[in-house]
Design a protein around this motif. Structure first.
Motif, PDB file in Angstrom:
ATOM      1  N   GLU A 117       0.793  -1.230   0.000  1.00 53.17           N
ATOM      2  CA  GLU A 117       0.000   0.000   0.000  1.00 53.17           C
ATOM      3  C   GLU A 117       0.825   1.280   0.000  1.00 53.17           C
ATOM      4  O   GLU A 117       0.288   2.360   0.217  1.00 53.17           O
ATOM      5  CB  GLU A 117      -0.965  -0.008   1.185  1.00 53.17           C
ATOM      6  CG  GLU A 117      -1.947  -1.157   1.133  1.00 53.17           C
ATOM      7  CD  GLU A 117      -2.935  -1.166   2.296  1.00 53.17           C
ATOM      8  OE1 GLU A 117      -2.781  -0.336   3.210  1.00 53.17           O
ATOM      9  OE2 GLU A 117      -3.844  -2.002   2.275  1.00 53.17           O
ATOM     10  N   ASN A 118       2.139   1.174  -0.174  1.00 55.64           N
ATOM     11  CA  ASN A 118       2.970   2.356  -0.391  1.00 55.64           C
ATOM     12  C   ASN A 118       3.048   3.299   0.826  1.00 55.64           C
ATOM     13  O   ASN A 118       3.147   4.526   0.681  1.00 55.64           O
ATOM     14  CB  ASN A 118       2.446   3.158  -1.599  1.00 55.64           C
ATOM     15  CG  ASN A 118       3.562   3.884  -2.314  1.00 55.64           C
ATOM     16  OD1 ASN A 118       4.675   3.395  -2.397  1.00 55.64           O
ATOM     17  ND2 ASN A 118       3.258   5.075  -2.823  1.00 55.64           N
ATOM     18  N   LYS A 149      13.628   0.205  -1.272  1.00 57.33           N
ATOM     19  CA  LYS A 149      12.422   0.592  -1.988  1.00 57.33           C
ATOM     20  C   LYS A 149      11.263   0.648  -1.005  1.00 57.33           C
ATOM     21  O   LYS A 149      11.314   0.015   0.056  1.00 57.33           O
ATOM     22  CB  LYS A 149      12.120  -0.350  -3.149  1.00 57.33           C
ATOM     23  CG  LYS A 149      12.233  -1.823  -2.838  1.00 57.33           C
ATOM     24  CD  LYS A 149      12.061  -2.633  -4.105  1.00 57.33           C
ATOM     25  CE  LYS A 149      12.218  -4.122  -3.817  1.00 57.33           C
ATOM     26  NZ  LYS A 149      11.996  -4.945  -5.016  1.00 57.33           N
ATOM     27  N   THR A 150      10.248   1.395  -1.345  1.00 61.41           N
ATOM     28  CA  THR A 150       9.155   1.690  -0.408  1.00 61.41           C
ATOM     29  C   THR A 150       8.522   0.432   0.145  1.00 61.41           C
ATOM     30  O   THR A 150       8.196   0.370   1.333  1.00 61.41           O
ATOM     31  CB  THR A 150       8.084   2.546  -1.104  1.00 61.41           C
ATOM     32  OG1 THR A 150       8.672   3.762  -1.549  1.00 61.41           O
ATOM     33  CG2 THR A 150       6.928   2.851  -0.156  1.00 61.41           C
ATOM     34  N   GLU A 151       8.351  -0.570  -0.673  1.00 62.80           N
ATOM     35  CA  GLU A 151       7.564  -1.724  -0.266  1.00 62.80           C
ATOM     36  C   GLU A 151       8.305  -2.736   0.607  1.00 62.80           C
ATOM     37  O   GLU A 151       7.670  -3.590   1.212  1.00 62.80           O
ATOM     38  CB  GLU A 151       6.986  -2.441  -1.492  1.00 62.80           C
ATOM     39  CG  GLU A 151       8.014  -2.905  -2.504  1.00 62.80           C
ATOM     40  CD  GLU A 151       8.232  -1.898  -3.621  1.00 62.80           C
ATOM     41  OE1 GLU A 151       8.178  -0.688  -3.350  1.00 62.80           O
ATOM     42  OE2 GLU A 151       8.476  -2.345  -4.760  1.00 62.80           O
ATOM     43  N   ARG A 202       4.682   5.223   3.989  1.00 58.29           N
ATOM     44  CA  ARG A 202       6.015   5.769   4.201  1.00 58.29           C
ATOM     45  C   ARG A 202       6.720   5.137   5.396  1.00 58.29           C
ATOM     46  O   ARG A 202       7.909   4.861   5.346  1.00 58.29           O
ATOM     47  CB  ARG A 202       5.895   7.288   4.403  1.00 58.29           C
ATOM     48  CG  ARG A 202       7.208   7.973   4.656  1.00 58.29           C
ATOM     49  CD  ARG A 202       6.995   9.458   4.898  1.00 58.29           C
ATOM     50  NE  ARG A 202       8.241  10.111   5.273  1.00 58.29           N
ATOM     51  CZ  ARG A 202       8.312  11.329   5.792  1.00 58.29           C
ATOM     52  NH1 ARG A 202       7.203  12.030   5.984  1.00 58.29           N
ATOM     53  NH2 ARG A 202       9.481  11.842   6.098  1.00 58.29           N
TER      54      ARG A 202
END
Lengths: 112, 116
Positions: free
Chosen positions: B27-28, B70-72, B30
């Motif tokens: 869901e990206n 990476k974000t995920e 932060r």
């Protein structure tokens, strides 16, 4: 620094009777408070949260908690216990930056 | 369901070996967190991340490192596992719209790690 004390490590109730899980907190500013539940060998599920909007907070599965600033308490209650409520419950307060501080947990046993 | 998976779900390893645990979100969000759960202690924060390549220490960070390329994905590494690191490890993401202290953290299913 914030801290949380869950006053009972184990609570045992009969099915159909009320549940009371007690939590006191210490915080240097207006806290946000949460109750999470963990069923055996499962992850944590959010029951409810207090964020200063209303002192009586209703959560899922019939649980509710009342924020009492004068007593620095956030006790969790349910009018009638169900067998499926047997689990471990955690009271949590946030620190600055949304760092969670957990209580040690209360294991709820429900007898048939 | 907050779209969080953890791998592996169970691992047994020997003292002195390196171990990496993975947390993946869909869901990206932060903010991501790593906690350990031990009887009588609730959950305690190990490390957290507030963005790609941005991480900070928590309460019990000694012996652990993290990376977020990476974000995920948020990785937790035990460089040289010890028996005191036997625990259940939970990853969490933070969701919210109104501010840091009122946001809610959602937890993954956990990884049970045993260090022999």
């Amino acid at each position: 620094a914030q801290s949380v004390t869950q006053l009972d490590s184990h609570v045992s109730v009969s099915e159909g009777t009320p549940v009371l899980l007690r939590c006191n907190y210490s915080s240097s500013y207006s806290p946000s408070l949460f109750w999470y539940v963990q069923h055996p060998n499962k992850g944590l599920q959010l029951l409810l949260k207090y964020t200063s909007a209303a002192t009586l907070v209703k959560g899922i599965n019939g649980f509710e908690a009342e924020f009492k600033k004068s007593e620095t308490s956030f006790h969790l209650t349910k009018p009638s216990a169900h067998m499926s409520d047997a689990a471990e419950y955690f009271c949590v307060v946030t620190e600055y930056g949304n760092k969670l501080v957990f209580g040690a947990g209360t294991i709820l046993r429900v007898k048939s | 369901d907050a779209g969080i998976t953890q791998s592996p779900r169970h691992k047994v390893t020997e003292t002195g070996t390196p171990v990496t645990l993975r947390c993946h979100q869909t869901e990206n969000h932060r903010y991501m967190y790593w906690y350990r759960q031990d009887p009588g202690h609730g959950l305690r924060l190990i490390h957290y991340s507030y963005g790609v390549k941005d991480t900070d220490k928590g309460e019990v960070s000694d012996g652990y490192s993290v990376s977020r390329s990476k974000t995920e994905d948020f990785l937790l590494t035990l460089e040289s596992a010890t028996s005191s690191q036997t625990s259940v490890y939970f990853c969490a993401i933070r969701k919210g719209t109104s501010g840091a202290s009122t946001d809610t953290q959602y937890f993954g299913p956990g990884t049970r790690l045993t260090v022999l």
